[in-house]
Design a protein around this motif. Structure first.
Motif, short mmCIF file in Angstrom:
data_model
loop_
_atom_site.label_atom_id
_atom_site.label_comp_id
_atom_site.label_asym_id
_atom_site.label_seq_id
_atom_site.Cartn_x
_atom_site.Cartn_y
_atom_site.Cartn_z
N UNK A 140 3.58 69.07 -50.71
CA UNK A 140 4.01 69.61 -49.42
C UNK A 140 2.90 69.60 -48.37
N UNK A 141 1.67 69.82 -48.81
CA UNK A 141 0.54 69.83 -47.86
C UNK A 141 0.35 68.45 -47.23
N UNK A 142 0.50 67.41 -48.04
CA UNK A 142 0.38 66.05 -47.53
C UNK A 142 1.48 65.77 -46.50
N UNK A 143 2.70 66.17 -46.81
CA UNK A 143 3.80 65.94 -45.87
C UNK A 143 3.58 66.69 -44.56
N UNK A 144 3.08 67.91 -44.66
CA UNK A 144 2.83 68.68 -43.44
C UNK A 144 1.75 68.01 -42.58
N UNK A 145 0.68 67.58 -43.23
CA UNK A 145 -0.42 66.95 -42.49
C UNK A 145 0.01 65.62 -41.86
N UNK A 146 0.67 64.77 -42.66
CA UNK A 146 1.09 63.47 -42.15
C UNK A 146 2.20 63.63 -41.10
N UNK A 147 3.09 64.60 -41.31
CA UNK A 147 4.15 64.83 -40.34
C UNK A 147 3.62 65.29 -38.99
N UNK A 148 2.61 66.13 -39.02
CA UNK A 148 2.00 66.58 -37.77
C UNK A 148 1.35 65.41 -37.04
N UNK A 149 0.66 64.54 -37.79
CA UNK A 149 0.04 63.36 -37.18
C UNK A 149 1.09 62.40 -36.64
N UNK A 150 2.23 62.28 -37.34
CA UNK A 150 3.31 61.42 -36.88
C UNK A 150 3.86 61.92 -35.55
N UNK A 151 4.09 63.20 -35.46
CA UNK A 151 4.61 63.81 -34.22
C UNK A 151 3.65 63.57 -33.06
N UNK A 152 2.37 63.76 -33.30
CA UNK A 152 1.38 63.57 -32.24
C UNK A 152 1.29 62.11 -31.82
N UNK A 153 1.42 61.18 -32.79
CA UNK A 153 1.36 59.75 -32.49
C UNK A 153 2.50 59.34 -31.57
N UNK A 154 3.72 59.71 -31.93
CA UNK A 154 4.87 59.30 -31.12
C UNK A 154 4.85 59.99 -29.76
N UNK A 155 4.44 61.25 -29.73
CA UNK A 155 4.36 61.97 -28.45
C UNK A 155 3.44 61.27 -27.47
N UNK A 156 2.32 60.76 -27.98
CA UNK A 156 1.31 60.20 -27.10
C UNK A 156 1.48 58.71 -26.83
N UNK A 157 2.11 57.97 -27.75
CA UNK A 157 2.12 56.51 -27.64
C UNK A 157 3.50 55.87 -27.59
N UNK A 158 4.54 56.59 -28.02
CA UNK A 158 5.86 55.97 -28.13
C UNK A 158 6.95 56.84 -27.52
N UNK A 159 6.60 57.51 -26.45
CA UNK A 159 7.55 58.36 -25.74
C UNK A 159 8.37 57.49 -24.79
N UNK A 160 9.70 57.64 -24.81
CA UNK A 160 10.56 56.78 -24.00
C UNK A 160 10.27 56.94 -22.51
#
Length: 355
Positions: free
Chosen positions: A319-339
């Motif tokens: 679960x810790x891995x999913x939380x960490x990677x999920x947070x990074x995924x959210x930040x990546x799309x927010x900053x680089x792949x926002x419509x």
């Protein structure tokens, strides 16, 4: 750029009542306000229906409408994909060029390389002739830019525009769940069979986990495979999902998986990551532009059943891995792949092309 572009844009692609990636992209543009930011904007659906006769009839109708309205616009923005899409858009492009309009081809076909290289010389020359009609060619990633520059059209014509998605104000919580989510067409290219074969060990180790399949295509093939593998009771085949139903699936998901053989820039991967869900995918098309392996998601080889099995065991078990990677995924799309950023890039492209 100013809040409103001077361009008058006629955009054409599949009818918005249909399913698929292009429709998702266009709806994202519309929701992000592309029409309001142009001096004039119209979206023309060029095909409806799922069979060849229905598509042909609807295209004839849309061609007549296109000819009737094209003079009111400066730019014709054509979304192209596999099958007969490029031929249809080439017909529209020829009309637009004859009327003195600027033309943009926006290529979405994740299997373009395979299709192009499997054709004979006459076919490849025909494809190149189609793209010669365009003032600009939009591709979904740097990888596709390099391929087009080497094989299809001059690099000066090419513009990279990553797909973008709307980003929720608050991400989901993948660390609280164990289900694996697949969203996409159930066919050979998207490889749901790879996910099914790779999941047996994980499902045995985690009795609460399930595989969730959302998409059209050929579900009966994969339901039969799930039966053969003895995991049918752990799989849910839900058909095409959208809206609130899709949101509920994101809420259930621990990880998203798309083991495709070919891709452009998959909207499902972006949508999952925008919800804070780490994604497992193959490094094809524009996927390497999205996923940083082990940071915001995980990359596996094409047809990598064993590798996917190992990654699933690792991710679902932590679960810790999913939380960490999920947070990074959210930040990546927010900053680089926002419509919203995608629409701003289009505004700049439109503005530049009419100057």
């Amino acid at each position: 750029m100013n809040a409103k572009a001077k361009a008058k844009v006629l955009m054409a692609g599949p009818d918005l009542s249909l399913k698929g990636g292009i429709v998702s992209v266009v709806k994202g543009y519309l929701d992000a306000g592309i029409a309001e930011r142009c001096d004039r904007f119209c979206y023309l659906g060029t095909v409806e229906g799922s069979n060849v006769p229905a598509k042909a009839l609807s295209f004839v109708r849309s061609l007549w409408r296109f000819k009737a309205v094209v003079d009111d616009y400066d730019i014709v923005h054509l979304h192209t994909s596999k099958g007969g899409s490029l031929k249809r858009k080439t017909m529209l492009a020829r009309v637009a060029v004859e009327r003195g309009k600027k033309v943009i081809f926006h290529e979405h076909n994740g299997e373009f390389k395979r299709d192009f290289e499997s054709g004979d010389q006459a076919f490849r020359d025909g494809v190149r002739s189609s793209f010669e009609l365009a003032d600009k060619v939009v591709v979904l990633s740097e990888e596709w830019r390099d391929y087009f520059a080497e094989n299809v059209c001059p690099v000066e014509k090419i513009v990279v525009l990553h797909n973008g998605v709307a980003v929720p104000a608050k991400p989901c919580s993948p660390c609280s769940h164990q289900d694996v989510l697949f969203l996409g067409r159930l066919d050979v290219n998207k490889s749901p069979d790879v996910l099914l074969r790779a999941s047996r060990g994980m499902l045995e180790a985690h009795p609460e986990a399930k595989l969730l399949f959302g998409g059209d295509g050929h579900p009966e093939r994969y339901e039969a495979l799930a039966q053969e593998l003895g995991i049918a009771e752990r799989c849910e085949f839900l058909g095409w999902v959208s809206g609130s139903e899709k949101e509920r699936l994101f809420e259930r998901a621990a990880v998203y998986c798309l083991p495709s053989k070919h891709e452009g820039m998959p909207m499902g991967v972006l949508e999952a990551m925008a919800h804070g869900i780490p994604a497992i995918a193959t490094p094809v098309g524009g996927v390497p532009q999205i996923i940083q392996d082990g940071v915001n998601g995980f990359l596996i080889p094409v047809d990598g059943v064993d590798e996917l099995s190992n990654v699933l065991a690792w991710v679902i078990g932590s679960p810790e891995l999913r939380e960490r990677a999920g947070r990074a995924a959210y930040e990546c799309v927010s900053s680089c792949f926002n419509v919203a950023d995608s629409v701003a890039t289009l505004m700049n492209l439109y503005d530049g092309i009419i100057r």
